[in-house]
Design a protein around this motif. Structure first.
Motif: not given
Ligand SMILES: [Zn+2]
Ligand SMILES: [Zn+2]
Length: 141
Positions: A30, A32, A34, A43, A45-46
């Motif tokens: 992503c 970020h 991840h 994603c 995580q986010c």
């Molecule tokens: Zn992410």
């Protein structure tokens, strides 16, 4: 360094993305960065939906080779059958004593043909399902 199966180029160091085509390697990343599995849509995580496209699991040049390899047993079987037919013709013309052995070989060939025509169908279906799934993943992003 890592080898990209998409553009067949090597990026030095420990890259997350290919230097040449911008694909990520074994993960979908992503914004970020991840790491997410290949079949991820979002994603984990986010929650971003903006995931990178990973490079193909097998090199681009390998898939036609794999297709060719799966065709080889059929070609070999065809060759053996042709040789058998030639031998049978010879036996008919010259040596009728070995006709019985030829009949046995013929039966065996017929049996192998039966296996070849029925078994690979199952294998091919499984393979194409696997292939379709991985191909779909490569186009989702
Ligand atoms: Zn992410
Ligand atoms: Zn690349």
């Amino acid at each position: 360094m890592r080898y990209c199966n998409q553009c067949r180029k090597i990026t030095p160091g420990e890259p997350l993305f290919c230097n040449f085509c911008g694909r990520s390697y074994d993960f979908k990343l992503c914004p970020h960065r991840h790491p997410n599995p290949r079949n991820a849509e979002v994603c984990n995580q986010c929650g971003s939906r903006d995931l990178s496209t990973p490079h193909p699991r097998v090199p681009a040049w390998l898939s036609p080779l794999l297709a060719l390899l799966s065709a080889v047993p059929g070609v070999l079987l065809l060759l053996v059958t042709i040789l058998f037919a030639i031998g049978l013709l010879n036996a008919l013309l010259t040596n009728q004593q070995i006709l019985f052995q030829f009949m046995l070989v013929g039966l065996m060939l017929a049996f192998i043909w039966y296996l070849y025509l029925h078994l690979p169908h199952v294998i091919r279906r499984t393979l194409s399902r696997l292939f379709r799934r991985s191909k779909k993943n490569d186009h989702d992003h």
